[in-house]
Design a protein around this motif. Structure first.
Motif, PDB file in Angstrom:
ATOM      1  N   TYR A  58       0.832  -1.208   0.000  1.00 50.89           N
ATOM      2  CA  TYR A  58       0.000   0.000   0.000  1.00 50.89           C
ATOM      3  C   TYR A  58       0.867   1.259   0.000  1.00 50.89           C
ATOM      4  N   GLN A  59       1.883   1.256   0.829  1.00 43.77           N
ATOM      5  CA  GLN A  59       2.782   2.419   0.898  1.00 43.77           C
ATOM      6  C   GLN A  59       3.550   2.611  -0.392  1.00 43.77           C
ATOM      7  N   ARG A  60       3.974   1.528  -1.016  1.00 43.71           N
ATOM      8  CA  ARG A  60       4.704   1.638  -2.279  1.00 43.71           C
ATOM      9  C   ARG A  60       3.784   2.117  -3.388  1.00 43.71           C
ATOM     10  N   LEU A  61       2.519   1.686  -3.349  1.00 41.44           N
ATOM     11  CA  LEU A  61       1.552   2.173  -4.330  1.00 41.44           C
ATOM     12  C   LEU A  61       1.328   3.672  -4.142  1.00 41.44           C
ATOM     13  N   SER A  62       1.259   4.120  -2.898  1.00 44.15           N
ATOM     14  CA  SER A  62       1.056   5.535  -2.607  1.00 44.15           C
ATOM     15  C   SER A  62       2.225   6.388  -3.101  1.00 44.15           C
ATOM     16  N   ARG A  63       3.419   5.798  -3.121  1.00 44.88           N
ATOM     17  CA  ARG A  63       4.611   6.513  -3.599  1.00 44.88           C
ATOM     18  C   ARG A  63       4.857   6.303  -5.091  1.00 44.88           C
ATOM     19  N   ASN A  64       3.905   5.644  -5.759  1.00 48.28           N
ATOM     20  CA  ASN A  64       4.003   5.371  -7.197  1.00 48.28           C
ATOM     21  C   ASN A  64       5.219   4.507  -7.541  1.00 48.28           C
ATOM     22  N   GLU A  65       5.600   3.622  -6.639  1.00 45.63           N
ATOM     23  CA  GLU A  65       6.710   2.703  -6.892  1.00 45.63           C
ATOM     24  C   GLU A  65       6.232   1.415  -7.552  1.00 45.63           C
ATOM     25  N   ILE A  66       4.941   1.144  -7.477  1.00 47.11           N
ATOM     26  CA  ILE A  66       4.329   0.022  -8.181  1.00 47.11           C
ATOM     27  C   ILE A  66       3.027   0.505  -8.793  1.00 47.11           C
ATOM     28  N   ASP A  67       2.505  -0.266  -9.750  1.00 42.75           N
ATOM     29  CA  ASP A  67       1.256   0.099 -10.417  1.00 42.75           C
ATOM     30  C   ASP A  67       0.046  -0.595  -9.795  1.00 42.75           C
ATOM     31  N   ALA A  68       0.264  -1.737  -9.184  1.00 41.07           N
ATOM     32  CA  ALA A  68      -0.826  -2.506  -8.572  1.00 41.07           C
ATOM     33  C   ALA A  68      -0.214  -3.527  -7.635  1.00 41.07           C
ATOM     34  N   PHE A  69      -1.054  -4.087  -6.776  1.00 37.77           N
ATOM     35  CA  PHE A  69      -0.600  -5.199  -5.956  1.00 37.77           C
ATOM     36  C   PHE A  69      -1.751  -6.157  -5.706  1.00 37.77           C
ATOM     37  N   ILE A  70      -1.400  -7.357  -5.297  1.00 39.84           N
ATOM     38  CA  ILE A  70      -2.377  -8.407  -5.027  1.00 39.84           C
ATOM     39  C   ILE A  70      -2.449  -8.634  -3.520  1.00 39.84           C
ATOM     40  N   MET A  71      -3.666  -8.695  -2.997  1.00 36.54           N
ATOM     41  CA  MET A  71      -3.869  -9.004  -1.591  1.00 36.54           C
ATOM     42  C   MET A  71      -5.105  -9.880  -1.467  1.00 36.54           C
ATOM     43  N   THR A  72      -5.305 -10.470  -0.302  1.00 39.65           N
ATOM     44  CA  THR A  72      -6.473 -11.320  -0.115  1.00 39.65           C
ATOM     45  C   THR A  72      -7.715 -10.469   0.154  1.00 39.65           C
ATOM     46  N   ARG A  73      -8.834 -11.008  -0.242  1.00 37.39           N
ATOM     47  CA  ARG A  73     -10.106 -10.323   0.002  1.00 37.39           C
ATOM     48  C   ARG A  73     -10.372 -10.193   1.500  1.00 37.39           C
ATOM     49  N   ALA A  74      -9.996 -11.215   2.261  1.00 34.97           N
ATOM     50  CA  ALA A  74     -10.209 -11.166   3.714  1.00 34.97           C
ATOM     51  C   ALA A  74      -9.473  -9.982   4.329  1.00 34.97           C
ATOM     52  N   SER A  75      -8.228  -9.771   3.904  1.00 34.49           N
ATOM     53  CA  SER A  75      -7.458  -8.650   4.448  1.00 34.49           C
ATOM     54  C   SER A  75      -8.056  -7.318   4.026  1.00 34.49           C
ATOM     55  N   PHE A  76      -8.531  -7.245   2.782  1.00 36.02           N
ATOM     56  CA  PHE A  76      -9.140  -5.999   2.323  1.00 36.02           C
ATOM     57  C   PHE A  76     -10.411  -5.685   3.104  1.00 36.02           C
ATOM     58  N   LEU A  77     -11.219  -6.710   3.368  1.00 35.26           N
ATOM     59  CA  LEU A  77     -12.432  -6.492   4.152  1.00 35.26           C
ATOM     60  C   LEU A  77     -12.097  -6.012   5.555  1.00 35.26           C
ATOM     61  N   TYR A  78     -11.021  -6.553   6.120  1.00 31.83           N
ATOM     62  CA  TYR A  78     -10.566  -6.072   7.432  1.00 31.83           C
ATOM     63  C   TYR A  78     -10.151  -4.612   7.332  1.00 31.83           C
ATOM     64  N   TRP A  79      -9.409  -4.248   6.293  1.00 33.84           N
ATOM     65  CA  TRP A  79      -9.014  -2.847   6.106  1.00 33.84           C
ATOM     66  C   TRP A  79     -10.244  -1.946   6.065  1.00 33.84           C
ATOM     67  N   GLN A  80     -11.257  -2.355   5.320  1.00 35.65           N
ATOM     68  CA  GLN A  80     -12.462  -1.535   5.213  1.00 35.65           C
ATOM     69  C   GLN A  80     -13.069  -1.242   6.577  1.00 35.65           C
ATOM     70  N   GLN A  81     -13.082  -2.247   7.433  1.00 35.88           N
ATOM     71  CA  GLN A  81     -13.763  -2.105   8.715  1.00 35.88           C
ATOM     72  C   GLN A  81     -12.894  -1.462   9.783  1.00 35.88           C
ATOM     73  N   HIS A  82     -11.584  -1.719   9.749  1.00 31.26           N
ATOM     74  CA  HIS A  82     -10.720  -1.302  10.848  1.00 31.26           C
ATOM     75  C   HIS A  82      -9.676  -0.251  10.460  1.00 31.26           C
ATOM     76  N   LYS A  83      -9.480   0.001   9.180  1.00 30.70           N
ATOM     77  CA  LYS A  83      -8.486   0.976   8.751  1.00 30.70           C
ATOM     78  C   LYS A  83      -9.076   1.903   7.687  1.00 30.70           C
ATOM     79  N   PRO A  84     -10.072   2.686   8.049  1.00 32.50           N
ATOM     80  CA  PRO A  84     -10.711   3.572   7.059  1.00 32.50           C
ATOM     81  C   PRO A  84      -9.774   4.644   6.520  1.00 32.50           C
ATOM     82  N   GLU A  85      -8.612   4.835   7.182  1.00 35.53           N
ATOM     83  CA  GLU A  85      -7.673   5.866   6.700  1.00 35.53           C
ATOM     84  C   GLU A  85      -6.951   5.427   5.430  1.00 35.53           C
TER      85      GLU A  85
END
Length: 281
Positions: free
Chosen positions: A168-195
């Protein structure tokens, strides 16, 4: 009063004996290798993996599971060496080529590898060919199907890190174009890391799969007990409430859900594509 002393002494001994009861169940190590929430949260001293193991131990009295966290590369070496194992949250396809005798439990829940890009430069992912010419963030020791040839052709640069937040941090710095993560982790981010904002989620996942417990040959006798517990959890309202806390309750039976329902977000159009079937966070 002296007649009551023996009785009081016996009562104290009985209470002390109950308080010092020793768990005599055989101990089996359960390995978990995921390094991201909700499956792993070392800074909070609790996560979904720990809750699953604690609930299993409380539910039955035949065996005690003890959770040990390993990096995926370490676990790969352990399996390759032929050592006994029980692996939590894995799919048999990921380890069968390392151990042809492994067996798996019934599915615990369903998950997917999803493609994340910036909402400012959204990747409208349909399949691996869409990664050509890009810089892709991956995870150390993880396999992503369909990428070998593109990488071999030097048309995809894959750069691996240890955690999703690093990508996520590397994407924010434009060091990568995309990344792959699990849906479970993304759902956790939605609920617990709205920032964590300005993310673009491709509607088409890179891969979809079920998560199980995998056991080596010597532990196959545990499968009936494990499967009974998996079924118990699927029917337990208390366990479903815990999954809701971690943000993943909808992954219990995702085949009944549309993608937008599973992600719990509304589909949004990409800035340059009025027909884009993607969703934005």
């Amino acid at each position: 009063m002296k007649h009551y002393l023996p009785l009081m002494f016996a009562l104290i001994l009985a209470l002390a004996g109950n308080g010092c009861a020793v768990d005599t169940r055989p101990v089996v190590t359960v390995y978990a290798y995921h390094s991201d929430p909700p499956l792993y949260l070392p800074e909070k001293n609790n996560d979904l993996s720990q809750e699953w193991v604690k609930k299993f131990n409380h539910w039955q009295d035949q065996v005690e599971f003890r959770l040990v966290h390993l990096q995926r590369t370490e676990l790969n070496r352990l399996v390759d060496a032929g050592k006994p194992y029980v692996i939590l949250w894995a799919n048999p396809l990921w380890f069968a080529f390392r151990d042809s005798q492994l067996q798996s439990s019934e599915p615990i829940f369903w998950d997917a590898d999803i493609v994340i890009s910036s909402s400012q430069q959204p990747l409208q992912y349909q399949g691996p060919e869409d990664f050509r010419g890009l810089r892709l963030g991956g995870r150390k020791g993880f396999y992503y199907k369909g990428l070998e040839q593109i990488i071999e052709d030097r048309e995809l640069l894959r750069v691996d890190v240890g955690h999703d937040i690093d990508n996520y941090q590397r994407l924010s710095r434009n060091e990568i174009d995309a990344f792959i993560m699990t849906r479970a982790s993304f759902l956790y981010w939605q609920q617990h890391k709205p920032e964590l904002k300005e993310l673009y989620v491709a509607r088409t996942p890179h891969d979809a799969y079920s998560r199980h417990l995998l056991v080596s040959h010597g532990y196959q006798n545990l499968l009936p007990l494990i499967n009974d517990f998996v079924e118990h959890c699927a029917q337990s309202l208390q366990w479903q409430a815990r999954l809701k806390y971690w943000g993943v309750e909808k992954l219990l039976n995702p085949f009944e859900l549309e993608f937008e329902e599973l992600m719990d977000i509304e589909p949004q159009q990409a800035p340059d594509d009025p027909k884009s079937p993607t969703s934005s966070l």
